[in-house]
Write a protein that holds these residues in place. Sequence first.
Motif, PDB file in Angstrom:
ATOM      1  N   MET A   1      18.452  -1.058  22.037  1.00 24.12           N
ATOM      2  CA  MET A   1      17.240  -1.617  22.616  1.00 24.12           C
ATOM      3  C   MET A   1      16.760  -0.664  23.705  1.00 24.12           C
ATOM      4  SD  MET A   1      15.539  -3.288  25.295  1.00 24.12           S
ATOM      5  CE  MET A   1      16.792  -3.688  26.439  1.00 24.12           C
ATOM      6  N   ILE A   2      15.488  -0.290  23.629  1.00 24.66           N
ATOM      7  CA  ILE A   2      14.885   0.581  24.640  1.00 24.66           C
ATOM      8  C   ILE A   2      13.693  -0.137  25.246  1.00 24.66           C
ATOM      9  CG2 ILE A   2      13.657   2.750  25.063  1.00 24.66           C
ATOM     10  CD1 ILE A   2      15.250   3.979  22.766  1.00 24.66           C
ATOM     11  N   ARG A   3      13.678  -0.182  26.565  1.00 23.35           N
ATOM     12  CA  ARG A   3      12.541  -0.738  27.313  1.00 23.35           C
ATOM     13  C   ARG A   3      11.984   0.399  28.168  1.00 23.35           C
ATOM     14  NH1 ARG A   3      12.395  -6.056  31.163  1.00 23.35           N
ATOM     15  NH2 ARG A   3      10.433  -5.586  32.175  1.00 23.35           N
ATOM     16  N   LEU A   4      10.735   0.743  27.943  1.00 20.84           N
ATOM     17  CA  LEU A   4      10.080   1.818  28.676  1.00 20.84           C
ATOM     18  C   LEU A   4       8.900   1.210  29.430  1.00 20.84           C
ATOM     19  CD1 LEU A   4      10.114   4.918  29.081  1.00 20.84           C
ATOM     20  CD2 LEU A   4       8.495   5.069  27.199  1.00 20.84           C
ATOM     21  N   GLN A   5       8.836   1.476  30.733  1.00 22.65           N
ATOM     22  CA  GLN A   5       7.753   0.958  31.557  1.00 22.65           C
ATOM     23  C   GLN A   5       7.018   2.117  32.215  1.00 22.65           C
ATOM     24  OE1 GLN A   5      10.167  -1.761  34.069  1.00 22.65           O
ATOM     25  NE2 GLN A   5       8.676  -3.300  33.404  1.00 22.65           N
ATOM     26  N   VAL A   6       5.705   1.963  32.335  1.00 28.91           N
ATOM     27  CA  VAL A   6       4.887   2.922  33.070  1.00 28.91           C
ATOM     28  C   VAL A   6       4.115   2.182  34.147  1.00 28.91           C
ATOM     29  CG1 VAL A   6       4.685   4.561  31.173  1.00 28.91           C
ATOM     30  CG2 VAL A   6       2.968   2.779  31.418  1.00 28.91           C
ATOM     31  N   ARG A   7       4.007   2.818  35.294  1.00 26.38           N
ATOM     32  CA  ARG A   7       3.215   2.244  36.391  1.00 26.38           C
ATOM     33  C   ARG A   7       2.029   3.176  36.622  1.00 26.38           C
ATOM     34  NH1 ARG A   7       6.274   1.398  41.776  1.00 26.38           N
ATOM     35  NH2 ARG A   7       6.121   3.663  41.818  1.00 26.38           N
ATOM     36  N   LEU A   8       0.825   2.614  36.485  1.00 29.02           N
ATOM     37  CA  LEU A   8      -0.386   3.396  36.671  1.00 29.02           C
ATOM     38  C   LEU A   8      -0.678   3.596  38.146  1.00 29.02           C
ATOM     39  CD1 LEU A   8      -2.772   1.840  34.003  1.00 29.02           C
ATOM     40  CD2 LEU A   8      -1.372   3.891  33.822  1.00 29.02           C
ATOM     41  N   ALA A   9      -1.224   4.758  38.456  1.00 28.90           N
ATOM     42  CA  ALA A   9      -1.662   5.045  39.826  1.00 28.90           C
ATOM     43  C   ALA A   9      -2.872   4.174  40.132  1.00 28.90           C
ATOM     44  CB  ALA A   9      -2.008   6.516  39.962  1.00 28.90           C
ATOM     45  N   SER A  10      -3.207   4.040  41.391  1.00 26.65           N
ATOM     46  CA  SER A  10      -4.308   3.169  41.797  1.00 26.65           C
ATOM     47  C   SER A  10      -5.647   3.600  41.202  1.00 26.65           C
ATOM     48  CB  SER A  10      -4.407   3.109  43.321  1.00 26.65           C
ATOM     49  OG  SER A  10      -4.576   4.405  43.848  1.00 26.65           O
ATOM     50  N   ASP A  11      -5.796   4.878  40.842  1.00 26.87           N
ATOM     51  CA  ASP A  11      -7.055   5.324  40.239  1.00 26.87           C
ATOM     52  C   ASP A  11      -7.105   5.057  38.730  1.00 26.87           C
ATOM     53  OD1 ASP A  11      -5.317   7.208  39.227  1.00 26.87           O
ATOM     54  OD2 ASP A  11      -6.213   8.894  40.293  1.00 26.87           O
ATOM     55  N   ASP A  12      -6.035   4.508  38.151  1.00 22.54           N
ATOM     56  CA  ASP A  12      -5.935   4.186  36.722  1.00 22.54           C
ATOM     57  C   ASP A  12      -6.178   5.390  35.817  1.00 22.54           C
ATOM     58  OD1 ASP A  12      -5.262   1.563  37.145  1.00 22.54           O
ATOM     59  OD2 ASP A  12      -7.284   0.790  36.843  1.00 22.54           O
ATOM     60  N   ASP A  13      -5.989   6.602  36.346  1.00 24.50           N
ATOM     61  CA  ASP A  13      -6.253   7.795  35.570  1.00 24.50           C
ATOM     62  C   ASP A  13      -4.979   8.554  35.207  1.00 24.50           C
ATOM     63  OD1 ASP A  13      -8.027   9.562  34.304  1.00 24.50           O
ATOM     64  OD2 ASP A  13      -7.947  10.938  36.001  1.00 24.50           O
ATOM     65  N   ARG A  14      -3.856   8.125  35.755  1.00 26.95           N
ATOM     66  CA  ARG A  14      -2.600   8.805  35.460  1.00 26.95           C
ATOM     67  C   ARG A  14      -1.442   7.826  35.591  1.00 26.95           C
ATOM     68  NH1 ARG A  14       0.432   9.998  39.881  1.00 26.95           N
ATOM     69  NH2 ARG A  14      -0.608   9.700  41.862  1.00 26.95           N
ATOM     70  N   ILE A  15      -0.339   8.206  34.975  1.00 26.33           N
ATOM     71  CA  ILE A  15       0.896   7.442  35.074  1.00 26.33           C
ATOM     72  C   ILE A  15       1.609   7.913  36.332  1.00 26.33           C
ATOM     73  CG2 ILE A  15       3.125   6.958  34.003  1.00 26.33           C
ATOM     74  CD1 ILE A  15       1.700   7.482  31.285  1.00 26.33           C
ATOM     75  N   GLU A  16       1.746   7.023  37.278  1.00 29.10           N
ATOM     76  CA  GLU A  16       2.400   7.381  38.535  1.00 29.10           C
ATOM     77  C   GLU A  16       3.895   7.619  38.325  1.00 29.10           C
ATOM     78  OE1 GLU A  16       3.090   5.460  42.954  1.00 29.10           O
ATOM     79  OE2 GLU A  16       1.499   4.694  41.694  1.00 29.10           O
ATOM     80  N   GLU A  17       4.514   6.723  37.565  1.00 29.49           N
ATOM     81  CA  GLU A  17       5.950   6.817  37.340  1.00 29.49           C
ATOM     82  C   GLU A  17       6.309   6.052  36.075  1.00 29.49           C
ATOM     83  OE1 GLU A  17      10.148   5.914  39.706  1.00 29.49           O
ATOM     84  OE2 GLU A  17       8.263   5.351  40.624  1.00 29.49           O
ATOM     85  N   ALA A  18       7.378   6.472  35.419  1.00 28.77           N
ATOM     86  CA  ALA A  18       7.895   5.766  34.241  1.00 28.77           C
ATOM     87  C   ALA A  18       9.378   5.487  34.461  1.00 28.77           C
ATOM     88  CB  ALA A  18       7.698   6.589  32.986  1.00 28.77           C
ATOM     89  N   ARG A  19       9.821   4.372  33.920  1.00 31.59           N
ATOM     90  CA  ARG A  19      11.235   3.994  34.007  1.00 31.59           C
ATOM     91  C   ARG A  19      11.706   3.505  32.639  1.00 31.59           C
ATOM     92  NH1 ARG A  19      12.047   0.825  39.727  1.00 31.59           N
ATOM     93  NH2 ARG A  19      11.462   2.581  41.056  1.00 31.59           N
ATOM     94  N   PHE A  20      13.003   3.534  32.459  1.00 25.75           N
ATOM     95  CA  PHE A  20      13.558   3.087  31.179  1.00 25.75           C
ATOM     96  C   PHE A  20      14.837   2.294  31.397  1.00 25.75           C
ATOM     97  CE2 PHE A  20      15.869   6.917  32.119  1.00 25.75           C
ATOM     98  CZ  PHE A  20      17.136   6.693  31.612  1.00 25.75           C
ATOM     99  N   LYS A  21      15.131   1.468  30.421  1.00 26.17           N
ATOM    100  CA  LYS A  21      16.398   0.736  30.370  1.00 26.17           C
ATOM    101  C   LYS A  21      16.820   0.749  28.903  1.00 26.17           C
ATOM    102  CE  LYS A  21      17.403  -2.742  33.159  1.00 26.17           C
ATOM    103  NZ  LYS A  21      17.399  -4.062  33.778  1.00 26.17           N
TER     104      LYS A  21
END
Length: 93
Positions: free
Chosen positions: A28-48
């Motif tokens: 099982m892979i869970r991948l999350q992305v958090r968008l920057a406040s400008d919604d134009d880039r991925i600020e950070e990604a995490r996985f479990k």
Amino acid sequence: QMDRAGSWPDGDANVGTGVRCSLDVGTMIRLQVRLASDDDRIEEARFKVFGCSAAIASASLAADRLSGATLHVENAAWRLTSRATVARRNRPV
């Protein structure tokens, strides 16, 4: 090094979550992305990950490549495929 291992709590409007499971092999892979406040880039990604070392390494690589990527179609975030991930790990496809 597993800097991006972990997850954010549910409910954050700037976080998107994807989950993939393979019951055949118990991965099982869970991948999350958090968008920057400008919604134009991925600020950070995490996985479990729950599974083998190859699944862990692939999820880690995906999170590394997504972190900081812009959301423009020509960006590498849109070209992240299973073949590209395997090639990046220097393994035969």
